[in-house]
Design a protein around this motif. Structure first.
Motif, PDB file in Angstrom:
ATOM      1  N   ASP B  16      35.279 -23.091  51.502  1.00  0.00           N
ATOM      2  CA  ASP B  16      35.281 -24.537  51.714  1.00  0.00           C
ATOM      3  C   ASP B  16      36.116 -25.261  50.649  1.00  0.00           C
ATOM      4  O   ASP B  16      36.997 -26.048  50.973  1.00  0.00           O
ATOM      5  CB  ASP B  16      33.839 -25.067  51.696  1.00  0.00           C
ATOM      6  CG  ASP B  16      33.794 -26.566  51.891  1.00  0.00           C
ATOM      7  OD1 ASP B  16      33.085 -27.245  51.123  1.00  0.00           O
ATOM      8  OD2 ASP B  16      34.500 -27.081  52.793  1.00  0.00           O
ATOM      9  N   VAL B  17      35.856 -24.947  49.394  1.00  0.00           N
ATOM     10  CA  VAL B  17      36.537 -25.671  48.313  1.00  0.00           C
ATOM     11  C   VAL B  17      38.038 -25.367  48.290  1.00  0.00           C
ATOM     12  O   VAL B  17      38.860 -26.260  48.129  1.00  0.00           O
ATOM     13  CB  VAL B  17      35.909 -25.319  46.938  1.00  0.00           C
ATOM     14  CG1 VAL B  17      36.770 -25.839  45.808  1.00  0.00           C
ATOM     15  CG2 VAL B  17      34.500 -25.894  46.844  1.00  0.00           C
ATOM     16  N   LEU B  18      38.386 -24.112  48.463  1.00  0.00           N
ATOM     17  CA  LEU B  18      39.805 -23.744  48.397  1.00  0.00           C
ATOM     18  C   LEU B  18      40.489 -23.919  49.748  1.00  0.00           C
ATOM     19  O   LEU B  18      41.690 -23.687  49.877  1.00  0.00           O
ATOM     20  CB  LEU B  18      39.958 -22.300  47.887  1.00  0.00           C
ATOM     21  CG  LEU B  18      39.330 -22.059  46.506  1.00  0.00           C
ATOM     22  CD1 LEU B  18      39.562 -20.624  46.037  1.00  0.00           C
ATOM     23  CD2 LEU B  18      39.896 -23.037  45.481  1.00  0.00           C
ATOM     24  N   THR B  41      40.903 -25.970  40.301  1.00  0.00           N
ATOM     25  CA  THR B  41      39.956 -25.673  41.384  1.00  0.00           C
ATOM     26  C   THR B  41      38.734 -24.940  40.823  1.00  0.00           C
ATOM     27  O   THR B  41      37.655 -24.991  41.404  1.00  0.00           O
ATOM     28  CB  THR B  41      40.605 -24.838  42.503  1.00  0.00           C
ATOM     29  OG1 THR B  41      41.191 -23.682  41.934  1.00  0.00           O
ATOM     30  CG2 THR B  41      41.677 -25.654  43.219  1.00  0.00           C
ATOM     31  N   ILE B  43      37.025 -25.808  38.316  1.00  0.00           N
ATOM     32  CA  ILE B  43      36.026 -26.850  38.065  1.00  0.00           C
ATOM     33  C   ILE B  43      35.336 -27.248  39.368  1.00  0.00           C
ATOM     34  O   ILE B  43      34.112 -27.402  39.414  1.00  0.00           O
ATOM     35  CB  ILE B  43      36.685 -28.105  37.441  1.00  0.00           C
ATOM     36  CG1 ILE B  43      37.443 -27.746  36.172  1.00  0.00           C
ATOM     37  CG2 ILE B  43      35.646 -29.179  37.176  1.00  0.00           C
ATOM     38  CD1 ILE B  43      36.578 -27.173  35.085  1.00  0.00           C
ATOM     39  N   GLN B  44      36.136 -27.412  40.415  1.00  0.00           N
ATOM     40  CA  GLN B  44      35.544 -27.777  41.709  1.00  0.00           C
ATOM     41  C   GLN B  44      34.554 -26.713  42.162  1.00  0.00           C
ATOM     42  O   GLN B  44      33.490 -27.025  42.690  1.00  0.00           O
ATOM     43  CB  GLN B  44      36.633 -27.891  42.781  1.00  0.00           C
ATOM     44  CG  GLN B  44      37.429 -29.177  42.714  1.00  0.00           C
ATOM     45  CD  GLN B  44      38.504 -29.184  43.777  1.00  0.00           C
ATOM     46  OE1 GLN B  44      39.647 -28.842  43.536  1.00  0.00           O
ATOM     47  NE2 GLN B  44      38.122 -29.585  44.974  1.00  0.00           N
ATOM     48  N   ILE B  46      32.830 -24.571  40.295  1.00  0.00           N
ATOM     49  CA  ILE B  46      31.619 -24.602  39.467  1.00  0.00           C
ATOM     50  C   ILE B  46      30.674 -25.693  39.937  1.00  0.00           C
ATOM     51  O   ILE B  46      29.479 -25.462  40.140  1.00  0.00           O
ATOM     52  CB  ILE B  46      31.983 -24.860  37.993  1.00  0.00           C
ATOM     53  CG1 ILE B  46      32.684 -23.637  37.433  1.00  0.00           C
ATOM     54  CG2 ILE B  46      30.746 -25.197  37.179  1.00  0.00           C
ATOM     55  CD1 ILE B  46      33.291 -23.870  36.080  1.00  0.00           C
ATOM     56  N   VAL B  47      31.241 -26.909  40.104  1.00  0.00           N
ATOM     57  CA  VAL B  47      30.396 -28.037  40.490  1.00  0.00           C
ATOM     58  C   VAL B  47      29.805 -27.807  41.882  1.00  0.00           C
ATOM     59  O   VAL B  47      28.636 -28.111  42.129  1.00  0.00           O
ATOM     60  CB  VAL B  47      31.211 -29.352  40.435  1.00  0.00           C
ATOM     61  CG1 VAL B  47      30.419 -30.504  41.003  1.00  0.00           C
ATOM     62  CG2 VAL B  47      31.622 -29.650  39.001  1.00  0.00           C
ATOM     63  N   ALA B  48      30.589 -27.227  42.789  1.00  0.00           N
ATOM     64  CA  ALA B  48      30.085 -26.969  44.151  1.00  0.00           C
ATOM     65  C   ALA B  48      28.965 -25.931  44.122  1.00  0.00           C
ATOM     66  O   ALA B  48      27.963 -26.059  44.831  1.00  0.00           O
ATOM     67  CB  ALA B  48      31.219 -26.504  45.049  1.00  0.00           C
ATOM     68  N   GLU B  50      26.999 -25.296  41.521  1.00  0.00           N
ATOM     69  CA  GLU B  50      25.841 -25.948  40.900  1.00  0.00           C
ATOM     70  C   GLU B  50      25.062 -26.737  41.940  1.00  0.00           C
ATOM     71  O   GLU B  50      23.838 -26.668  42.025  1.00  0.00           O
ATOM     72  CB  GLU B  50      26.294 -26.898  39.784  1.00  0.00           C
ATOM     73  CG  GLU B  50      26.731 -26.190  38.505  1.00  0.00           C
ATOM     74  CD  GLU B  50      27.174 -27.176  37.431  1.00  0.00           C
ATOM     75  OE1 GLU B  50      27.512 -28.343  37.769  1.00  0.00           O
ATOM     76  OE2 GLU B  50      27.198 -26.792  36.254  1.00  0.00           O
ATOM     77  N   LYS B  51      25.795 -27.494  42.764  1.00  0.00           N
ATOM     78  CA  LYS B  51      25.127 -28.327  43.767  1.00  0.00           C
ATOM     79  C   LYS B  51      24.433 -27.463  44.812  1.00  0.00           C
ATOM     80  O   LYS B  51      23.305 -27.727  45.199  1.00  0.00           O
ATOM     81  CB  LYS B  51      26.152 -29.211  44.484  1.00  0.00           C
ATOM     82  CG  LYS B  51      26.565 -30.415  43.691  1.00  0.00           C
ATOM     83  CD  LYS B  51      26.944 -31.559  44.608  1.00  0.00           C
ATOM     84  CE  LYS B  51      26.931 -32.873  43.893  1.00  0.00           C
ATOM     85  NZ  LYS B  51      28.051 -33.049  42.968  1.00  0.00           N
ATOM     86  N   ARG B  56      22.382 -25.899  36.907  1.00  0.00           N
ATOM     87  CA  ARG B  56      23.460 -26.355  36.020  1.00  0.00           C
ATOM     88  C   ARG B  56      23.857 -25.220  35.113  1.00  0.00           C
ATOM     89  O   ARG B  56      23.000 -24.557  34.527  1.00  0.00           O
ATOM     90  CB  ARG B  56      22.987 -27.513  35.138  1.00  0.00           C
ATOM     91  CG  ARG B  56      23.078 -28.871  35.768  1.00  0.00           C
ATOM     92  CD  ARG B  56      24.496 -29.360  35.818  1.00  0.00           C
ATOM     93  NE  ARG B  56      24.627 -30.570  36.587  1.00  0.00           N
ATOM     94  CZ  ARG B  56      25.170 -31.697  36.186  1.00  0.00           C
ATOM     95  NH1 ARG B  56      25.654 -31.802  34.974  1.00  0.00           N
ATOM     96  NH2 ARG B  56      25.254 -32.733  36.971  1.00  0.00           N
ATOM     97  N   PHE B  57      25.166 -24.981  35.002  1.00  0.00           N
ATOM     98  CA  PHE B  57      25.641 -23.975  34.064  1.00  0.00           C
ATOM     99  C   PHE B  57      25.900 -24.654  32.719  1.00  0.00           C
ATOM    100  O   PHE B  57      26.282 -25.817  32.654  1.00  0.00           O
ATOM    101  CB  PHE B  57      26.944 -23.349  34.561  1.00  0.00           C
ATOM    102  CG  PHE B  57      26.796 -22.623  35.865  1.00  0.00           C
ATOM    103  CD1 PHE B  57      27.463 -23.066  36.994  1.00  0.00           C
ATOM    104  CD2 PHE B  57      25.964 -21.503  35.965  1.00  0.00           C
ATOM    105  CE1 PHE B  57      27.322 -22.403  38.204  1.00  0.00           C
ATOM    106  CE2 PHE B  57      25.818 -20.848  37.172  1.00  0.00           C
ATOM    107  CZ  PHE B  57      26.493 -21.292  38.296  1.00  0.00           C
TER     108      PHE B  57
END
Lengths: 576, 80
Positions: B16-18, B41, B43-44, B46-48, B50-51, B56-57
């Motif tokens: 999804d993110v990439l 990407t 960062i994207q 990691i945040v995805a 986490e959600k 949380r890392f």
């Protein structure tokens, strides 16, 4: 609102049909994601942002060097992002004396940078203000201690506001407000910051990007001009037809507070110059009653430009409102508590903005605040009269219906126009009109007050602005022409626009007669015009042709010697 | 959550993110193996993640992972 991942996917789509803006972004922290967010959101707003991004922390070098890549890029807008974190870093490294003056030092440095940008390019500037970092060194005592970081940060934000209120080409994007809305925990993610120097979290990016686009779009002339309100359960609690005037909730009754505060908000919009209309499914006399008689109603009939209450469908009613106001559907906001009504309008009039109102009226205002629907890049005192002007227009139209021949109607109007050069009194309105005019606008060049001031004193230009008044009232300044001197006794029509309020009155003919006389007096032989097509100015495609200009390659030329004065029922106002 | 389930979920997040349906990751996959996986990407992702997993890392953890396997271990440990 889309999240960052969804926004980023827009970057792969086709932007080629959208209008373009060249934007430079410079920051003292990591700006790559911000740039992606801005470009991606641009797709949803139908703007194609060509973005040049400075390398990390290169603001000063790029701005102060007159031959830097920044200036080579020829930006229309320069976006500057000074982060609170870098400010804190500077503060931390300073001695006590320097800390107590850091707001002054920073403001002075920002002024140097913005002056240099101003001198080296005609670009407009957007600066983000500072989101608060409460380092808790003094607790709330920070508020009493000028040398504390929080005191200095807030002072700097105040300095930015003062400076921006003086410079018309400088705009502040309110980052601090965004942090307030979503809360610091959402706005800033420490783990990411430590690894990447990104001061905005992934969650903050859509909202920050959106606020930035709000200003960029307003600069391009895309902004809201009108709010259309439903009445039952939107403007007051309950249904007037069923509950009767004594039982609708406004003021002290039930949850009336929610509606009273909403009405105050709408009233402020009206004072600001946003046109307020009503579109309600009710019998007209029943809908009017609270406005006429309820003692706690904040909105009055005087505040409403067009009042529509009947049992027709709302899409048709909004079309009717549009035909009176003559503004684009995309400059309208429609507020209705009923999802069914909202959907009908969305499906039939997709250009109208229809917020998805929360179910609980208590939440209306917070939700509307966050949408930031009414961004603007100009404001003049004349805005406050806008409602009155539209009410007068509604009267005119009622009278016009009585005549079968347009000429007969126009004769009875007793129209006068005052023709002036640009003066300090009309410059704000001239600039504002240049930004607002979309339909009757030959070249759609947007000017700020500073731009108009320069044109007013330049030998290269001859400019005139026109008002129009008639026996019903005064429309104020409604048309502007800027002529630029070229060789071979030719005057090029750089700018010709007119407010849509005064279409079909013969103003075009009057303006042409006036500028032909003016040009002849000054020894010119040819008037040269150009039509630059935009998404909205199709109505003036044949403007020059219809006025008798001859086509010459990409331009239109009028031989002043052979010009015959055109018929118009507008007289020059000799008394002013 | 069983490690295989975690891998599937993370694989879906990568897709999804990439924005690439073809991506297939395993424990040894590194950024070098996936075209669109760069420092941005990352960062994207990691945040995805986490959600998606509701965790949380720490900044230390984010910096330490060398491949997908280490990422999955971290997720599994946090889930316990």
């Amino acid at each position: 609102m889309k999240n960052f991942n969804q926004i980023k996917k827009n970057l792969k789509k086709d932007f080629s049909s959208f209008k373009g803006i060249r934007v430079a972004v410079l920051g003292d922290s990591s700006t790559q994601f911000l740039v992606q967010a801005i470009k991606g959101i641009g797709f949803d707003r139908k703007v194609n942002l060509t973005i040049w991004e400075a390398d990390f922390n290169q603001i000063e070098r790029q701005v102060m060097d007159p031959v830097s890549e920044l200036y080579e890029f020829r930006p229309e807008v320069v976006v500057l992002f000074f982060s609170s974190h870098k400010l804190l870093e500077k503060y931390n490294k300073s001695n006590l004396g320097e800390q107590a003056k850091i707001a002054d030092t920073e403001m002075s440095s920002i002024k140097d940078l913005t002056n240099q940008i101003h001198n080296q390019s005609g670009a407009k500037i957007i600066i983000y203000n500072y989101s608060e970092i409460d380092d808790a060194i003094f607790g709330s005592f920070s508020n009493k201690l000028p040398s504390s970081f929080l005191f200095q940060l807030r002072k700097l934000n105040y300095y930015l506001m003062s400076y921006a209120s003086e410079i018309s080409n400088l705009f502040i994007c309110d980052l601090s407000s965004v942090q307030n809305q979503i809360g610091k925990a959402s706005f800033f993610q420490p783990s990411i910051y430590v690894s990447t120097e990104m001061v905005l979290s992934i969650d903050a990016l859509p909202l920050v990007g959106s606020r930035t686009l709000d200003i960029l779009c307003a600069i391009k002339g895309d902004f809201k001009k009108c709010i259309i309100l439903d009445l039952d359960n939107t403007t007051w609690g309950g249904v007037i037809g069923d509950d009767g005037m004594e039982n609708i909730q406004v003021g002290s009754l039930g949850i009336g507070k929610a509606f009273t505060e909403f009405q105050y908000w709408v009233k402020k919009l009206k004072s600001r110059g946003i046109i307020v209309s009503v579109c309600s499914k009710n019998t007209e006399s029943v809908a009017l009653e609270p406005f006429e008689k309820h003692p706690e109603m904040v909105l009055q009939l005087d505040d409403i430009s067009v009042f529509v209450a009947n049992w027709e469908n709302k899409a048709d009613n909004i079309r009717h409102i549009q035909s009176i106001l003559n503004i684009g559907f995309d400059s309208m906001v429609f507020i209705d508590d009923n999802p069914f009504e909202r959907n009908i309008v969305r499906e039939n009039l997709p250009e109208v903005t229809v917020p998805e109102m929360p179910e609980d009226p208590a939440e209306y205002l917070e939700y509307l605040y966050k949408l930031n629907l009414f961004e603007t890049v100009s404001h003049s005192k004349l805005d406050t009269d806008r409602t009155k002007l539209y009410q007068i227009e509604a009267n005119r139209l009622k009278t016009q219906k009585k005549f079968t021949k347009v000429e007969d109607f126009l004769k009875t109007l007793e129209m006068y126009s005052t023709v002036s050069k640009f003066t300090k009194f009309n410059i704000p309105r001239v600039a504002q009109l240049s930004q607002r005019s979309n339909q009757f606008n030959l070249r759609t060049i947007r000017y700020t007050e500073d731009d108009i001031k320069k044109i007013a004193i330049s030998e290269e230009y001859i400019s005139r602005c026109f008002t129009l008044e008639d026996k019903f009232g005064d429309n104020g300044l409604i048309s502007v022409v800027i002529l630029r001197k070229e060789e071979n006794k030719t005057l090029f029509i750089d700018t010709w626009f007119m407010s849509c309020r005064v279409l079909k009155r013969g103003m075009e003919a009057f303006v042409l007669n006036t500028i032909v006389n003016l040009s002849k007096e000054k020894g010119f032989r040819i008037l040269k015009g150009e039509y630059i097509p935009s998404l909205k100015n199709g109505m003036v495609k044949n403007h020059y042709k219809e006025l008798g200009f001859a086509a010459k390659k990409d331009f239109w030329e009028l031989n002043l010697k052979t010009y015959k004065k055109k018929n118009s029922f507008i007289e020059i106002n000799k008394t002013k | 959550m069983v490690e295989l389930d975690i891998l599937k979920k993370v694989n879906d997040i990568f897709i999804d993110v990439l924005d690439d349906e073809e991506i297939v990751i395993d424990a040894t996959t590194t950024a070098d193996d996936v075209d669109e996986w760069d420092s941005l990407t990352h960062i994207q992702l990691i945040v995805a993640i986490e959600k998606s997993f509701g965790l949380r890392f720490t900044s230390q953890e984010i910096q330490e992972w060398k491949n997908v396997g280490e990422m999955l271990n971290c997720i599994e440990n946090k889930n316990k």
